[in-house]
Write a protein that holds these residues in place. Sequence first.
Motif, PDB file in Angstrom:
ATOM      1  N   TYR A  86      51.787 -26.314  -2.578  1.00 54.58           N
ATOM      2  CA  TYR A  86      50.884 -25.653  -1.813  1.00 54.58           C
ATOM      3  C   TYR A  86      50.037 -26.654  -0.931  1.00 54.58           C
ATOM      4  O   TYR A  86      49.912 -26.435   0.470  1.00 54.58           O
ATOM      5  N   VAL A  87      49.734 -27.670  -1.517  1.00 60.66           N
ATOM      6  CA  VAL A  87      49.151 -28.793  -0.383  1.00 60.66           C
ATOM      7  C   VAL A  87      49.843 -29.318   0.448  1.00 60.66           C
ATOM      8  O   VAL A  87      49.280 -29.525   1.569  1.00 60.66           O
ATOM      9  N   ILE A  88      50.998 -29.753   0.040  1.00 67.75           N
ATOM     10  CA  ILE A  88      51.931 -30.059   0.974  1.00 67.75           C
ATOM     11  C   ILE A  88      52.196 -29.256   2.149  1.00 67.75           C
ATOM     12  O   ILE A  88      52.179 -29.633   3.512  1.00 67.75           O
ATOM     13  N   ALA A  89      52.638 -28.010   1.752  1.00 66.57           N
ATOM     14  CA  ALA A  89      53.025 -26.976   2.885  1.00 66.57           C
ATOM     15  C   ALA A  89      52.004 -26.615   3.382  1.00 66.57           C
ATOM     16  O   ALA A  89      51.776 -26.757   4.946  1.00 66.57           O
ATOM     17  N   ILE A  90      50.804 -26.146   2.989  1.00 62.36           N
ATOM     18  CA  ILE A  90      49.620 -25.665   3.737  1.00 62.36           C
ATOM     19  C   ILE A  90      48.978 -26.947   4.593  1.00 62.36           C
ATOM     20  O   ILE A  90      48.810 -26.684   5.787  1.00 62.36           O
ATOM     21  N   GLY A  91      49.104 -28.035   4.037  1.00 63.71           N
ATOM     22  CA  GLY A  91      48.204 -29.400   4.900  1.00 63.71           C
ATOM     23  C   GLY A  91      49.040 -29.569   5.908  1.00 63.71           C
ATOM     24  O   GLY A  91      48.780 -29.952   6.940  1.00 63.71           O
ATOM     25  N   ALA A  92      50.473 -29.715   5.878  1.00 56.58           N
ATOM     26  CA  ALA A  92      51.335 -29.866   6.989  1.00 56.58           C
ATOM     27  C   ALA A  92      51.365 -28.955   8.195  1.00 56.58           C
ATOM     28  O   ALA A  92      51.370 -29.219   9.243  1.00 56.58           O
ATOM     29  N   PHE A  93      51.325 -27.637   7.656  1.00 56.65           N
ATOM     30  CA  PHE A  93      51.154 -26.609   8.550  1.00 56.65           C
ATOM     31  C   PHE A  93      49.948 -26.657   9.234  1.00 56.65           C
ATOM     32  O   PHE A  93      49.780 -26.516  10.740  1.00 56.65           O
ATOM     33  N   PHE A  94      48.959 -27.085   8.608  1.00 55.53           N
ATOM     34  CA  PHE A  94      47.590 -27.147   9.456  1.00 55.53           C
ATOM     35  C   PHE A  94      47.505 -28.207  10.263  1.00 55.53           C
ATOM     36  O   PHE A  94      47.329 -28.056  11.589  1.00 55.53           O
ATOM     37  N   ASP A  95      48.002 -29.504  10.003  1.00 56.07           N
ATOM     38  CA  ASP A  95      48.144 -30.723  10.973  1.00 56.07           C
ATOM     39  C   ASP A  95      49.233 -30.398  12.231  1.00 56.07           C
ATOM     40  O   ASP A  95      48.819 -30.618  13.262  1.00 56.07           O
ATOM     41  N   LEU A  96      50.217 -29.386  11.626  1.00 57.55           N
ATOM     42  CA  LEU A  96      51.321 -29.139  12.814  1.00 57.55           C
ATOM     43  C   LEU A  96      50.607 -28.165  13.632  1.00 57.55           C
ATOM     44  O   LEU A  96      50.766 -28.511  15.010  1.00 57.55           O
ATOM     45  N   CYS A  97      49.708 -27.157  13.327  1.00 55.92           N
ATOM     46  CA  CYS A  97      49.003 -26.492  14.206  1.00 55.92           C
ATOM     47  C   CYS A  97      48.052 -27.220  15.363  1.00 55.92           C
ATOM     48  O   CYS A  97      47.853 -26.925  16.269  1.00 55.92           O
ATOM     49  N   ILE A  98      47.312 -28.190  14.456  1.00 54.60           N
ATOM     50  CA  ILE A  98      46.500 -29.090  15.434  1.00 54.60           C
ATOM     51  C   ILE A  98      47.206 -29.779  16.396  1.00 54.60           C
ATOM     52  O   ILE A  98      46.823 -29.866  17.576  1.00 54.60           O
ATOM     53  N   GLU A  99      48.457 -30.449  16.120  1.00 52.62           N
ATOM     54  CA  GLU A  99      49.482 -31.374  17.024  1.00 52.62           C
ATOM     55  C   GLU A  99      49.832 -30.482  17.904  1.00 52.62           C
ATOM     56  O   GLU A  99      49.889 -30.722  19.170  1.00 52.62           O
ATOM     57  N   PHE A 100      50.242 -29.112  17.675  1.00 55.41           N
ATOM     58  CA  PHE A 100      51.152 -28.414  18.533  1.00 55.41           C
ATOM     59  C   PHE A 100      50.306 -27.316  19.522  1.00 55.41           C
ATOM     60  O   PHE A 100      50.765 -27.198  20.520  1.00 55.41           O
ATOM     61  N   LEU A 101      49.291 -27.070  18.707  1.00 56.11           N
ATOM     62  CA  LEU A 101      48.430 -25.794  19.637  1.00 56.11           C
ATOM     63  C   LEU A 101      46.995 -26.254  20.037  1.00 56.11           C
ATOM     64  O   LEU A 101      46.792 -26.195  21.342  1.00 56.11           O
ATOM     65  N   TYR A 102      46.495 -27.101  19.080  1.00 56.12           N
ATOM     66  CA  TYR A 102      45.080 -27.504  19.575  1.00 56.12           C
ATOM     67  C   TYR A 102      45.194 -28.670  20.829  1.00 56.12           C
ATOM     68  O   TYR A 102      44.486 -28.590  21.407  1.00 56.12           O
ATOM     69  N   SER A 103      45.929 -29.951  20.171  1.00 54.63           N
ATOM     70  CA  SER A 103      45.906 -31.123  20.894  1.00 54.63           C
ATOM     71  C   SER A 103      46.488 -30.929  22.174  1.00 54.63           C
ATOM     72  O   SER A 103      46.341 -31.348  23.380  1.00 54.63           O
ATOM     73  N   THR A 104      47.351 -29.748  22.341  1.00 59.50           N
ATOM     74  CA  THR A 104      47.914 -29.454  23.781  1.00 59.50           C
ATOM     75  C   THR A 104      47.457 -28.402  24.559  1.00 59.50           C
ATOM     76  O   THR A 104      47.744 -28.211  25.701  1.00 59.50           O
ATOM     77  N   HIS A 105      46.240 -27.928  24.135  1.00 61.56           N
ATOM     78  CA  HIS A 105      45.469 -26.711  24.526  1.00 61.56           C
ATOM     79  C   HIS A 105      46.506 -25.641  24.833  1.00 61.56           C
ATOM     80  O   HIS A 105      46.206 -25.143  26.166  1.00 61.56           O
ATOM     81  N   LEU A 106      47.430 -25.435  24.231  1.00 63.25           N
ATOM     82  CA  LEU A 106      48.537 -24.263  24.456  1.00 63.25           C
ATOM     83  C   LEU A 106      49.273 -24.650  25.792  1.00 63.25           C
ATOM     84  O   LEU A 106      49.986 -23.448  26.359  1.00 63.25           O
ATOM     85  N   LYS A 107      49.116 -25.664  26.404  1.00 67.21           N
ATOM     86  CA  LYS A 107      49.979 -25.957  27.662  1.00 67.21           C
ATOM     87  C   LYS A 107      51.472 -26.703  27.223  1.00 67.21           C
ATOM     88  O   LYS A 107      51.375 -27.794  27.375  1.00 67.21           O
TER      89      LYS A 107
END
Length: 284
Positions: free
Chosen positions: A57-78
């Motif tokens: 669960y740590v691997i899956a949730i941690g990777a998904f959380f970091d994925l959201c940061i990189e793909f959604l937050y860092s790109t500002h949804l652009k």
Amino acid sequence: MGSFPGHAIPGTLFLVIGVWHMWCSLNRYASNPKSFRVRVWNPVPGFDGRLKYLELYVIAIGAFFDLCIEFLYSTHLKIIVHGVLNPSHMNDFEHSGMLLMFFIFGVVALLSEKTRYLPLPEGALCLVASAAFTAEYLLFYFHSTTHKGLEGWYHFILVLLIGLCILSTIAGALMPTSFPADLCSGMAMTLQGLWFYQTAFTLYGSMMPDGCLLKDNEVKCHSPEHEIRGELLANFQLFIQAFSVLAAVAGAYIYIEPKYRGSNSIRSRALDDADDQNIISSDR
């Protein structure tokens, strides 16, 4: 160019999982060396089994959380600009692809262990994990070609550590009873996590070598001599980390082994007695 959180978050995940893997590997080997088997993940004991799959669960949730940061937050949804991927955030998209592979590994392992829909042997899970590390390796290998100077050297060392993760994980699949392969996998993940932290503190924190600085989102050194000095310092930092991990492994085994020494002796005597009985029976 990355950022401090961009290295610290995955570094935390690799460090936690790596230390847990080393600890469990040492415990399993000390408890019964003859029945040791490689494990790509380790269940958490106790708590009536409620935390058994915590690592996955740590691997899956941690990777998904970091994925959201990189793909959604860092790109500002652009994400899409003029019908194509935003070229100014290709770095974030690349990291997202790597994190997606680790998320897939966590989900596949959970499905394999908790359901009947995807039953996979441990060796197959090792190969899935090695595929995730391979994706990470390819990302940083080609990604690092765009890094120059001191930044490029830190990423080159990271690529070497990722390669060690790949080799040790594949070795675990090919040699399912190998304690060195299993332990090396945990050590490689631990070193990778530590090096993520080292990169964060050096390139984006307070440990920047003298004569170098972060300017215009790029690490620049005043002279080639300062750059070489920074690279030599990186080599020394890697040596200290590798030595510390080895010392920690040795210390942990010295602490763990006496707890199982008595039970192993009893088990060995029982096996010897059983062998003697079999020999006597065959003679009769």
